[in-house]
Design a protein around this motif. Structure first.
Motif, PDB file in Angstrom:
ATOM      1  N   GLY A  43      41.156  25.262  44.859  1.00  0.00           N
ATOM      2  CA  GLY A  43      39.885  25.658  44.267  1.00  0.00           C
ATOM      3  C   GLY A  43      40.096  26.613  43.113  1.00  0.00           C
ATOM      4  O   GLY A  43      41.165  26.661  42.516  1.00  0.00           O
ATOM      5  N   ALA A  44      39.041  27.352  42.811  1.00  0.00           N
ATOM      6  CA  ALA A  44      39.084  28.305  41.710  1.00  0.00           C
ATOM      7  C   ALA A  44      38.549  29.635  42.213  1.00  0.00           C
ATOM      8  O   ALA A  44      37.681  29.672  43.093  1.00  0.00           O
ATOM      9  CB  ALA A  44      38.221  27.812  40.553  1.00  0.00           C
ATOM     10  N   THR A  45      39.084  30.706  41.663  1.00  0.00           N
ATOM     11  CA  THR A  45      38.670  32.060  42.041  1.00  0.00           C
ATOM     12  C   THR A  45      38.302  32.833  40.790  1.00  0.00           C
ATOM     13  O   THR A  45      39.039  32.801  39.800  1.00  0.00           O
ATOM     14  CB  THR A  45      39.842  32.813  42.718  1.00  0.00           C
ATOM     15  OG1 THR A  45      40.281  32.084  43.861  1.00  0.00           O
ATOM     16  CG2 THR A  45      39.425  34.228  43.127  1.00  0.00           C
ATOM     17  N   ILE A  46      37.181  33.541  40.858  1.00  0.00           N
ATOM     18  CA  ILE A  46      36.874  34.511  39.795  1.00  0.00           C
ATOM     19  C   ILE A  46      36.937  35.896  40.416  1.00  0.00           C
ATOM     20  O   ILE A  46      36.350  36.135  41.485  1.00  0.00           O
ATOM     21  CB  ILE A  46      35.520  34.230  39.137  1.00  0.00           C
ATOM     22  CG1 ILE A  46      35.596  32.853  38.468  1.00  0.00           C
ATOM     23  CG2 ILE A  46      35.192  35.324  38.119  1.00  0.00           C
ATOM     24  CD1 ILE A  46      34.406  32.459  37.649  1.00  0.00           C
ATOM     25  N   HIS A  47      37.695  36.765  39.771  1.00  0.00           N
ATOM     26  CA  HIS A  47      37.900  38.111  40.319  1.00  0.00           C
ATOM     27  C   HIS A  47      37.830  39.133  39.198  1.00  0.00           C
ATOM     28  O   HIS A  47      38.038  38.804  38.014  1.00  0.00           O
ATOM     29  CB  HIS A  47      39.264  38.187  41.029  1.00  0.00           C
ATOM     30  CG  HIS A  47      40.436  37.961  40.130  1.00  0.00           C
ATOM     31  ND1 HIS A  47      41.084  38.986  39.486  1.00  0.00           N
ATOM     32  CD2 HIS A  47      41.057  36.822  39.725  1.00  0.00           C
ATOM     33  CE1 HIS A  47      42.061  38.489  38.746  1.00  0.00           C
ATOM     34  NE2 HIS A  47      42.073  37.175  38.862  1.00  0.00           N
ATOM     35  N   PHE A  48      37.532  40.369  39.582  1.00  0.00           N
ATOM     36  CA  PHE A  48      37.611  41.453  38.610  1.00  0.00           C
ATOM     37  C   PHE A  48      39.081  41.676  38.259  1.00  0.00           C
ATOM     38  O   PHE A  48      39.971  41.464  39.099  1.00  0.00           O
ATOM     39  CB  PHE A  48      37.008  42.735  39.177  1.00  0.00           C
ATOM     40  CG  PHE A  48      35.505  42.698  39.245  1.00  0.00           C
ATOM     41  CD1 PHE A  48      34.750  42.655  38.080  1.00  0.00           C
ATOM     42  CD2 PHE A  48      34.847  42.700  40.467  1.00  0.00           C
ATOM     43  CE1 PHE A  48      33.357  42.622  38.130  1.00  0.00           C
ATOM     44  CE2 PHE A  48      33.458  42.661  40.533  1.00  0.00           C
ATOM     45  CZ  PHE A  48      32.719  42.622  39.359  1.00  0.00           C
ATOM     46  N   VAL A  49      39.308  42.103  37.033  1.00  0.00           N
ATOM     47  CA  VAL A  49      40.682  42.341  36.590  1.00  0.00           C
ATOM     48  C   VAL A  49      41.081  43.768  36.962  1.00  0.00           C
ATOM     49  O   VAL A  49      40.338  44.721  36.698  1.00  0.00           O
ATOM     50  CB  VAL A  49      40.791  42.124  35.067  1.00  0.00           C
ATOM     51  CG1 VAL A  49      42.182  42.512  34.551  1.00  0.00           C
ATOM     52  CG2 VAL A  49      40.489  40.662  34.734  1.00  0.00           C
ATOM     53  N   ASP A  50      42.243  43.878  37.599  1.00  0.00           N
ATOM     54  CA  ASP A  50      42.823  45.210  37.819  1.00  0.00           C
ATOM     55  C   ASP A  50      44.172  45.266  37.102  1.00  0.00           C
ATOM     56  O   ASP A  50      44.447  44.430  36.231  1.00  0.00           O
ATOM     57  CB  ASP A  50      42.886  45.562  39.316  1.00  0.00           C
ATOM     58  CG  ASP A  50      43.898  44.713  40.068  1.00  0.00           C
ATOM     59  OD1 ASP A  50      44.616  43.915  39.436  1.00  0.00           O
ATOM     60  OD2 ASP A  50      43.968  44.851  41.303  1.00  0.00           O
ATOM     61  N   GLU A  51      45.020  46.213  37.479  1.00  0.00           N
ATOM     62  CA  GLU A  51      46.235  46.450  36.707  1.00  0.00           C
ATOM     63  C   GLU A  51      47.330  45.422  36.964  1.00  0.00           C
ATOM     64  O   GLU A  51      48.340  45.409  36.260  1.00  0.00           O
ATOM     65  CB  GLU A  51      46.769  47.874  36.980  1.00  0.00           C
ATOM     66  CG  GLU A  51      45.983  48.993  36.275  1.00  0.00           C
ATOM     67  CD  GLU A  51      44.616  49.301  36.871  1.00  0.00           C
ATOM     68  OE1 GLU A  51      44.243  48.690  37.902  1.00  0.00           O
ATOM     69  OE2 GLU A  51      43.916  50.151  36.292  1.00  0.00           O
ATOM     70  N   GLU A  52      47.177  44.580  37.985  1.00  0.00           N
ATOM     71  CA  GLU A  52      48.222  43.586  38.284  1.00  0.00           C
ATOM     72  C   GLU A  52      47.685  42.180  37.979  1.00  0.00           C
ATOM     73  O   GLU A  52      46.526  42.004  37.680  1.00  0.00           O
ATOM     74  CB  GLU A  52      48.612  43.671  39.769  1.00  0.00           C
ATOM     75  CG  GLU A  52      49.059  45.055  40.215  1.00  0.00           C
ATOM     76  CD  GLU A  52      50.249  45.578  39.416  1.00  0.00           C
ATOM     77  OE1 GLU A  52      51.110  44.763  39.036  1.00  0.00           O
ATOM     78  OE2 GLU A  52      50.299  46.784  39.156  1.00  0.00           O
ATOM     79  N   TYR A  53      48.576  41.196  38.133  1.00  0.00           N
ATOM     80  CA  TYR A  53      48.147  39.810  37.918  1.00  0.00           C
ATOM     81  C   TYR A  53      47.418  39.275  39.157  1.00  0.00           C
ATOM     82  O   TYR A  53      47.985  39.274  40.261  1.00  0.00           O
ATOM     83  CB  TYR A  53      49.357  38.902  37.681  1.00  0.00           C
ATOM     84  CG  TYR A  53      49.934  38.974  36.287  1.00  0.00           C
ATOM     85  CD1 TYR A  53      49.255  38.424  35.202  1.00  0.00           C
ATOM     86  CD2 TYR A  53      51.165  39.559  36.062  1.00  0.00           C
ATOM     87  CE1 TYR A  53      49.797  38.474  33.920  1.00  0.00           C
ATOM     88  CE2 TYR A  53      51.718  39.610  34.788  1.00  0.00           C
ATOM     89  CZ  TYR A  53      51.026  39.069  33.721  1.00  0.00           C
ATOM     90  OH  TYR A  53      51.560  39.113  32.469  1.00  0.00           O
ATOM     91  N   ASP A  54      46.184  38.826  38.986  1.00  0.00           N
ATOM     92  CA  ASP A  54      45.465  38.040  40.008  1.00  0.00           C
ATOM     93  C   ASP A  54      45.164  38.806  41.301  1.00  0.00           C
ATOM     94  O   ASP A  54      44.974  38.174  42.345  1.00  0.00           O
ATOM     95  CB  ASP A  54      46.252  36.758  40.366  1.00  0.00           C
ATOM     96  CG  ASP A  54      46.509  35.886  39.156  1.00  0.00           C
ATOM     97  OD1 ASP A  54      45.664  35.853  38.244  1.00  0.00           O
ATOM     98  OD2 ASP A  54      47.567  35.231  39.113  1.00  0.00           O
TER      99      ASP A  54
END
Ligand code: GRF
Length: 208
Positions: free
Chosen positions: A141-152
């Motif tokens: 599937g697909a995930t939308i997430h807030f961006v933090d300091e690391e990848y994904d």
């Protein structure tokens, strides 16, 4: 209320960017998108931006000797266009920590798998789908997430699932996931624009 300004950052073909612009132009997504930023002049997203009257800017971290100067340039650009929200759509460079902090909970990314699995450095594009198929899971599937300091790794906002089908290849799976991405991204940006998303630590609440 004032219409919020969205910047999209993309390194590739830009089909998610196009889906976002279509939602804006059809009136279903109450945002303006004045700015597209790419790290490479080869990104197809640049031409899409120009076709839709959106500024298309190439900003390559490799052109800067110091990361601080690149960070200043990116922040300056986002300020110049009065950007409230940032959407990463196939953007293959890490976002500097200072930009992440300035846009905490106002910067989102889309990943073509069900995080927290199948994410992290090196897991992008075809590799993600190849890893999903190799693992034997029955769904992706697909995930939308807030961006933090690391990848994904940032707080997850919404996910869309797709089945793994017999005979799937990374390409057939990628196409199935991508068509869900095109629905999911405008939906999540609409929820953000309407103030329907709140964050408490890693937990994200979405009001319908
Ligand atoms: C999408 O699969 C997205 O999830 C990933 O990169 C791809 C970008 O595709 N982060 P496009 O450039 O939007 O077509």
């Amino acid at each position: 209320m004032m219409v919020q300004h969205l910047a999209v950052l993309a390194s590739g073909g830009g089909s998610n960017f196009r889906a976002i612009l279509r939602a804006i132009e059809s009136g279903t997504l109450p945002l303006a998108c004045p700015l597209l930023v790419s790290n490479t002049p080869r990104a197809g997203a640049l031409a899409i931006a120009r076709e839709h009257g959106c500024a298309a800017v190439v900003l390559n971290p490799r052109d800067y000797d110091r990361e601080a100067d690149y960070t200043d340039a990116l922040i300056g650009l986002l300020e110049q266009y009065r950007i409230d929200l940032v959407a990463l759509a196939g953007y293959l460079r890490k976002i500097p920590a200072r930009v992440v902090a300035a846009f905490r909970h106002r910067m989102v990314n889309i990943h073509p798998a069900l995080l927290p699995d199948f994410g992290g450095p090196g897991l992008y594009g075809r590799q993600v789908h190849a890893a999903v198929l190799a693992s034997g899971v029955r769904q992706s599937g697909a995930t939308i997430h807030f961006v933090d300091e690391e990848y994904d790794t940032g707080p997850i906002i919404l996910q869309a699932q797709v089945p793994i089908l017999p005979g799937d290849t990374p390409e057939t799976l990628a196409a199935r996931v991508l068509s869900e991405e095109h629905r999911l991204y405008p939906r999540v940006l609409g929820l953000l624009a309407r103030g329907r998303i709140s964050v408490n630590g890693r937990q994200v609440a979405v009001e319908p």
